[in-house]
Write a protein that holds these residues in place. Structure first.
Motif, PDB file in Angstrom:
ATOM      1  N   SER A  21      28.238  73.959  12.128  1.00 58.13           N
ATOM      2  CA  SER A  21      27.347  73.138  11.324  1.00 58.13           C
ATOM      3  C   SER A  21      26.248  72.574  12.206  1.00 58.13           C
ATOM      4  O   SER A  21      26.462  72.316  13.393  1.00 58.13           O
ATOM      5  CB  SER A  21      28.107  71.977  10.683  1.00 58.13           C
ATOM      6  OG  SER A  21      29.127  72.427   9.834  1.00 58.13           O
ATOM      7  N   CYS A  22      25.106  72.378  11.612  1.00 68.73           N
ATOM      8  CA  CYS A  22      23.979  71.779  12.332  1.00 68.73           C
ATOM      9  C   CYS A  22      23.261  70.847  11.374  1.00 68.73           C
ATOM     10  O   CYS A  22      22.692  71.297  10.380  1.00 68.73           O
ATOM     11  CB  CYS A  22      23.038  72.864  12.842  1.00 68.73           C
ATOM     12  SG  CYS A  22      21.518  72.224  13.590  1.00 68.73           S
ATOM     13  N   ALA A  23      23.291  69.569  11.702  1.00 60.87           N
ATOM     14  CA  ALA A  23      22.663  68.570  10.854  1.00 60.87           C
ATOM     15  C   ALA A  23      21.476  67.942  11.582  1.00 60.87           C
ATOM     16  O   ALA A  23      21.578  67.591  12.759  1.00 60.87           O
ATOM     17  CB  ALA A  23      23.671  67.490  10.487  1.00 60.87           C
ATOM     18  N   SER A  56      11.931  82.243  -1.539  1.00 60.35           N
ATOM     19  CA  SER A  56      12.532  83.555  -1.309  1.00 60.35           C
ATOM     20  C   SER A  56      13.959  83.440  -0.812  1.00 60.35           C
ATOM     21  O   SER A  56      14.809  84.252  -1.172  1.00 60.35           O
ATOM     22  CB  SER A  56      11.690  84.355  -0.314  1.00 60.35           C
ATOM     23  OG  SER A  56      11.843  83.852   1.005  1.00 60.35           O
ATOM     24  N   GLY A  57      14.215  82.455   0.020  1.00 61.14           N
ATOM     25  CA  GLY A  57      15.552  82.333   0.573  1.00 61.14           C
ATOM     26  C   GLY A  57      15.979  83.546   1.388  1.00 61.14           C
ATOM     27  O   GLY A  57      17.173  83.794   1.561  1.00 61.14           O
ATOM     28  N   THR A  70      28.025  84.553   7.907  1.00 60.59           N
ATOM     29  CA  THR A  70      27.257  84.138   6.740  1.00 60.59           C
ATOM     30  C   THR A  70      26.545  82.836   7.048  1.00 60.59           C
ATOM     31  O   THR A  70      27.186  81.858   7.451  1.00 60.59           O
ATOM     32  CB  THR A  70      28.159  83.952   5.514  1.00 60.59           C
ATOM     33  OG1 THR A  70      28.852  85.168   5.235  1.00 60.59           O
ATOM     34  CG2 THR A  70      27.322  83.560   4.296  1.00 60.59           C
ATOM     35  N   ILE A  71      25.246  82.831   6.848  1.00 57.47           N
ATOM     36  CA  ILE A  71      24.465  81.616   7.031  1.00 57.47           C
ATOM     37  C   ILE A  71      24.212  80.977   5.673  1.00 57.47           C
ATOM     38  O   ILE A  71      24.016  81.673   4.669  1.00 57.47           O
ATOM     39  CB  ILE A  71      23.135  81.911   7.755  1.00 57.47           C
ATOM     40  CG1 ILE A  71      22.411  80.612   8.122  1.00 57.47           C
ATOM     41  CG2 ILE A  71      22.230  82.812   6.917  1.00 57.47           C
ATOM     42  CD1 ILE A  71      21.191  80.826   9.026  1.00 57.47           C
ATOM     43  N   SER A  72      24.254  79.668   5.638  1.00 56.40           N
ATOM     44  CA  SER A  72      23.949  78.941   4.409  1.00 56.40           C
ATOM     45  C   SER A  72      23.280  77.627   4.777  1.00 56.40           C
ATOM     46  O   SER A  72      23.290  77.219   5.939  1.00 56.40           O
ATOM     47  CB  SER A  72      25.218  78.708   3.586  1.00 56.40           C
ATOM     48  OG  SER A  72      26.146  77.931   4.311  1.00 56.40           O
ATOM     49  N   ARG A  73      22.743  76.971   3.777  1.00 58.48           N
ATOM     50  CA  ARG A  73      22.005  75.733   4.066  1.00 58.48           C
ATOM     51  C   ARG A  73      22.176  74.739   2.939  1.00 58.48           C
ATOM     52  O   ARG A  73      22.511  75.100   1.808  1.00 58.48           O
ATOM     53  CB  ARG A  73      20.522  76.047   4.234  1.00 58.48           C
ATOM     54  CG  ARG A  73      19.804  76.385   2.921  1.00 58.48           C
ATOM     55  CD  ARG A  73      18.407  76.856   3.159  1.00 58.48           C
ATOM     56  NE  ARG A  73      17.629  76.866   1.943  1.00 58.48           N
ATOM     57  CZ  ARG A  73      17.607  77.847   1.042  1.00 58.48           C
ATOM     58  NH1 ARG A  73      18.368  78.893   1.247  1.00 58.48           N
ATOM     59  NH2 ARG A  73      16.833  77.755  -0.028  1.00 58.48           N
ATOM     60  N   ASP A  74      21.948  73.495   3.291  1.00 58.47           N
ATOM     61  CA  ASP A  74      21.886  72.422   2.301  1.00 58.47           C
ATOM     62  C   ASP A  74      20.556  71.729   2.571  1.00 58.47           C
ATOM     63  O   ASP A  74      20.455  70.916   3.502  1.00 58.47           O
ATOM     64  CB  ASP A  74      23.072  71.473   2.462  1.00 58.47           C
ATOM     65  CG  ASP A  74      23.099  70.390   1.394  1.00 58.47           C
ATOM     66  OD1 ASP A  74      22.018  70.033   0.878  1.00 58.47           O
ATOM     67  OD2 ASP A  74      24.187  69.890   1.089  1.00 58.47           O
ATOM     68  N   TYR A  81      24.583  76.003   8.119  1.00 54.64           N
ATOM     69  CA  TYR A  81      25.935  76.381   8.488  1.00 54.64           C
ATOM     70  C   TYR A  81      25.972  77.847   8.920  1.00 54.64           C
ATOM     71  O   TYR A  81      25.140  78.648   8.497  1.00 54.64           O
ATOM     72  CB  TYR A  81      26.883  76.199   7.298  1.00 54.64           C
ATOM     73  CG  TYR A  81      26.864  74.817   6.701  1.00 54.64           C
ATOM     74  CD1 TYR A  81      26.056  74.538   5.592  1.00 54.64           C
ATOM     75  CD2 TYR A  81      27.649  73.797   7.225  1.00 54.64           C
ATOM     76  CE1 TYR A  81      26.027  73.275   5.029  1.00 54.64           C
ATOM     77  CE2 TYR A  81      27.624  72.524   6.658  1.00 54.64           C
ATOM     78  CZ  TYR A  81      26.814  72.279   5.563  1.00 54.64           C
ATOM     79  OH  TYR A  81      26.785  71.022   5.019  1.00 54.64           O
ATOM     80  N   LEU A  82      26.950  78.162   9.729  1.00 53.66           N
ATOM     81  CA  LEU A  82      27.206  79.554  10.089  1.00 53.66           C
ATOM     82  C   LEU A  82      28.712  79.792  10.003  1.00 53.66           C
ATOM     83  O   LEU A  82      29.466  79.275  10.822  1.00 53.66           O
ATOM     84  CB  LEU A  82      26.699  79.870  11.495  1.00 53.66           C
ATOM     85  CG  LEU A  82      26.799  81.340  11.907  1.00 53.66           C
ATOM     86  CD1 LEU A  82      25.846  82.198  11.079  1.00 53.66           C
ATOM     87  CD2 LEU A  82      26.513  81.522  13.401  1.00 53.66           C
TER      88      LEU A  82
END
Length: 117
Positions: A21-23, A56-57, A70-74, A81-82
């Motif tokens: 995680s990276c905040a 586009s994402g 899998t990368i995702s974001r908030d 996140y990874l």
């Protein structure tokens, strides 16, 4: 002052999983993309995964991690996140998150991921 705080690194066995995680603390204006890079000993830093934060994402993965990471974001939390599955010893590296904004790039301090039995 903007700071990126990474977490989730550590020692994991081959075949195991880990979630990084990276905040971002502080406000970042006009973020273009959020991503993860890694650097193994004696090697150059390389892109692992990147996600465009606009409509586009669009997501990019390094060939070596496709199908496993899998990368995702908030966006609301400025967090990326990874999710790393089926980890291999060659995934061992320091992982850095990077947020690219219209005015600057922001980097985390790095988190060590070691894949070993």
């Amino acid at each position: 002052q903007v700071q990126l705080v990474e977490s989730g690194g550590g020692l994991v066995q081959p075949g195991g999983s880990r979630r990084l995680s990276c905040a971002a603390s502080g406000y970042i204006f006009s973020i273009n993309s959020m991503g993860w890079y890694r650097q193994a000993p004696g090697k150059e830093r390389e892109l692992v995964a990147n996600i465009i934060t606009g409509r586009s994402g669009h997501i990019t993965y390094a060939d070596s991690v496709k199908g496993r990471f899998t990368i995702s974001r908030d966006n609301a939390k400025n967090t990326v996140y990874l999710q790393m599955n089926s980890l291999k010893p060659e995934d061992t590296a320091v992982y850095y998150c990077c947020i690219r904004a219209i005015s600057s790039d922001y980097w985390g301090q790095g988190t060590q991921v070691t894949v070993s039995s």
